[in-house]
Design a protein around this motif. Structure first.
Motif, PDB file in Angstrom:
ATOM      1  N   THR A  35     123.256  -9.191   8.902  1.00 56.39           N
ATOM      2  CA  THR A  35     124.446  -8.545   8.364  1.00 56.39           C
ATOM      3  C   THR A  35     124.886  -7.418   9.286  1.00 56.39           C
ATOM      4  OG1 THR A  35     123.171  -6.941   7.102  1.00 56.39           O
ATOM      5  CG2 THR A  35     123.689  -9.047   6.012  1.00 56.39           C
ATOM      6  N   LEU A  36     126.114  -6.986   9.089  1.00 56.93           N
ATOM      7  CA  LEU A  36     126.613  -5.870   9.896  1.00 56.93           C
ATOM      8  C   LEU A  36     125.747  -4.638   9.681  1.00 56.93           C
ATOM      9  CD1 LEU A  36     130.213  -4.942  10.641  1.00 56.93           C
ATOM     10  CD2 LEU A  36     128.762  -3.176   9.658  1.00 56.93           C
ATOM     11  N   GLU A  37     125.310  -4.419   8.450  1.00 58.59           N
ATOM     12  CA  GLU A  37     124.458  -3.266   8.157  1.00 58.59           C
ATOM     13  C   GLU A  37     123.139  -3.354   8.904  1.00 58.59           C
ATOM     14  OE1 GLU A  37     126.114  -5.056   5.916  1.00 58.59           O
ATOM     15  OE2 GLU A  37     127.627  -3.530   5.409  1.00 58.59           O
ATOM     16  N   LYS A  38     122.561  -4.562   8.983  1.00 54.18           N
ATOM     17  CA  LYS A  38     121.308  -4.728   9.709  1.00 54.18           C
ATOM     18  C   LYS A  38     121.515  -4.523  11.208  1.00 54.18           C
ATOM     19  CE  LYS A  38     117.317  -7.769  10.279  1.00 54.18           C
ATOM     20  NZ  LYS A  38     116.678  -9.058   9.864  1.00 54.18           N
ATOM     21  N   ALA A  76     133.473   1.023  10.738  1.00 50.63           N
ATOM     22  CA  ALA A  76     133.927   2.401  10.550  1.00 50.63           C
ATOM     23  C   ALA A  76     132.895   3.222   9.784  1.00 50.63           C
ATOM     24  CB  ALA A  76     135.267   2.401   9.817  1.00 50.63           C
ATOM     25  N   GLU A  77     132.164   2.562   8.874  1.00 50.13           N
ATOM     26  CA  GLU A  77     131.126   3.257   8.118  1.00 50.13           C
ATOM     27  C   GLU A  77     129.887   3.534   8.981  1.00 50.13           C
ATOM     28  OE1 GLU A  77     130.261   0.957   4.673  1.00 50.13           O
ATOM     29  OE2 GLU A  77     132.302   1.104   3.850  1.00 50.13           O
ATOM     30  N   HIS A  78     129.786   2.841  10.092  1.00 53.86           N
ATOM     31  CA  HIS A  78     128.653   3.018  11.006  1.00 53.86           C
ATOM     32  C   HIS A  78     129.173   3.359  12.400  1.00 53.86           C
ATOM     33  CE1 HIS A  78     125.783   1.332   8.076  1.00 53.86           C
ATOM     34  NE2 HIS A  78     126.713   0.431   7.812  1.00 53.86           N
ATOM     35  N   ASN A  79     130.184   4.249  12.450  1.00 54.77           N
ATOM     36  CA  ASN A  79     130.840   4.488  13.729  1.00 54.77           C
ATOM     37  C   ASN A  79     130.022   5.332  14.699  1.00 54.77           C
ATOM     38  OD1 ASN A  79     131.110   7.034  12.653  1.00 54.77           O
ATOM     39  ND2 ASN A  79     133.341   7.052  12.653  1.00 54.77           N
ATOM     40  N   ASP A  80     128.809   5.706  14.290  1.00 58.29           N
ATOM     41  CA  ASP A  80     127.918   6.349  15.249  1.00 58.29           C
ATOM     42  C   ASP A  80     127.320   5.333  16.211  1.00 58.29           C
ATOM     43  OD1 ASP A  80     126.559   5.332  12.934  1.00 58.29           O
ATOM     44  OD2 ASP A  80     124.729   6.368  13.561  1.00 58.29           O
ATOM     45  N   VAL A  81     127.311   4.036  15.806  1.00 61.49           N
ATOM     46  CA  VAL A  81     126.690   3.022  16.654  1.00 61.49           C
ATOM     47  C   VAL A  81     127.540   1.763  16.847  1.00 61.49           C
ATOM     48  CG1 VAL A  81     124.297   3.720  16.278  1.00 61.49           C
ATOM     49  CG2 VAL A  81     125.382   2.132  14.670  1.00 61.49           C
TER      50      VAL A  81
END
Length: 283
Positions: A35-38, A76-81
């Motif tokens: 998943t995108l989260e993973k 966008a929710e993980h825009n640090d990486v």
């Protein structure tokens, strides 16, 4: 510069079942559909950033892509990486242009991904020039698959996927006629590696990403060029989840590259291309 998100939050995959099954066997990936989260957690744990995308090949595959809207929103929710690229099906004409503008201007895509063989189109055809003109006006880079195709490999007729659309020489027309469009030729372009090197050397708006192959299998000509005239034009990419960063970097460490070239390939060249500061600011 090259990470695939091949499943969305609704469980919809980017490929139809038969093509998905064949590609899983071909690539022997440990986890074919993270998943995108993973993906974000994986890259955060490695202290890396990644350009993420999928491919909209609805016309050729008769299969809707996984949600690009969800991909961009999730990035966008993980825009640090994570840095999201969009994708549109060039064969949908005016709709492709409208989708590209929507993804860029309203959703926040930072570039676009195309796979001419999987999408079934010749990028040098003037039929698609209005789309390239729109991307040039948006000022966003475009990644194009080049060279050998893992998609359809080993299937009868290669699932109808035509390799010639991935000849990098077709992108030479695009780069020449749209000098304001940044073109990234994805992968070592086997069997057309010399053509890709020639184009990237000749045109300042053309780059090469090194994804899709373990560096231990890179053509010698690509290694030589990366170490010399293309030191500022080649970009780190894995093709994750098909190749993990650990495996790619392990093999990359064994390449005979100059010490001053390695950081350019691994980070510096991408930061310049994406318009990011030395620490990633500007996202």
């Amino acid at each position: 510069m090259h990470v695939h998100v091949e499943i969305d939050g609704h469980g919809h995959c980017s490929l139809p079942d038969d093509l998905n099954e064949a590609s899983s066997k071909y690539f022997k990936a440990e986890d074919r559909h993270p998943t995108l989260e993973k993906i974000a957690d994986t890259y955060r744990g490695l202290n890396m950033a990644a350009v993420v995308f999928t491919v909209d090949a609805r016309t050729q595959l008769h299969h809707e892509p996984n949600s690009i809207e969800d991909l961009i929103a999730g990035a966008a929710e993980h825009n640090d990486v994570l840095i999201p690229f969009g994708s549109v099906d060039p064969r949908t004409g005016e709709d492709a242009i409208a989708r590209a503008k929507h993804q860029a201007l309203e959703l926040g895509a930072r570039g676009f991904k195309f796979h001419p063989s999987l999408q079934g189109f010749d990028p040098s055809s003037e039929e698609f020039y209005p789309l390239w003109a729109a991307l040039e006006e948006l000022g966003l880079p475009a990644v194009f698959h080049t060279g050998q195709n893992g998609m359809g490999a080993g299937m009868p007729g290669g699932h109808g996927i035509k390799l010639r659309y991935s000849n990098p020489l077709l992108l030479d027309d695009v780069a020449a006629d749209f000098p304001g469009l940044t073109v990234i030729m994805a992968h070592p372009s086997v069997p057309w590696q010399d053509e890709a090197i020639s184009i990237a050397t000749h045109k300042s708006n053309v780059f090469i990403d090194l994804s899709g192959w373990s560096p231990k299998y890179f053509p010698e000509s690509l290694v030589r060029a990366s170490n010399s005239m293309l030191a500022d034009k080649v970009l780190f990419g894995t093709d994750f989840p098909l190749i993990t960063p650990a495996k790619w970097l392990g093999a990359f460490a064994d390449l005979p590259l100059k010490d001053e070239v390695r950081p350019k390939i691994l980070k510096g060249n991408a930061l310049k291309l994406l318009g990011l500061g030395a620490n990633g600011e500007g996202r």
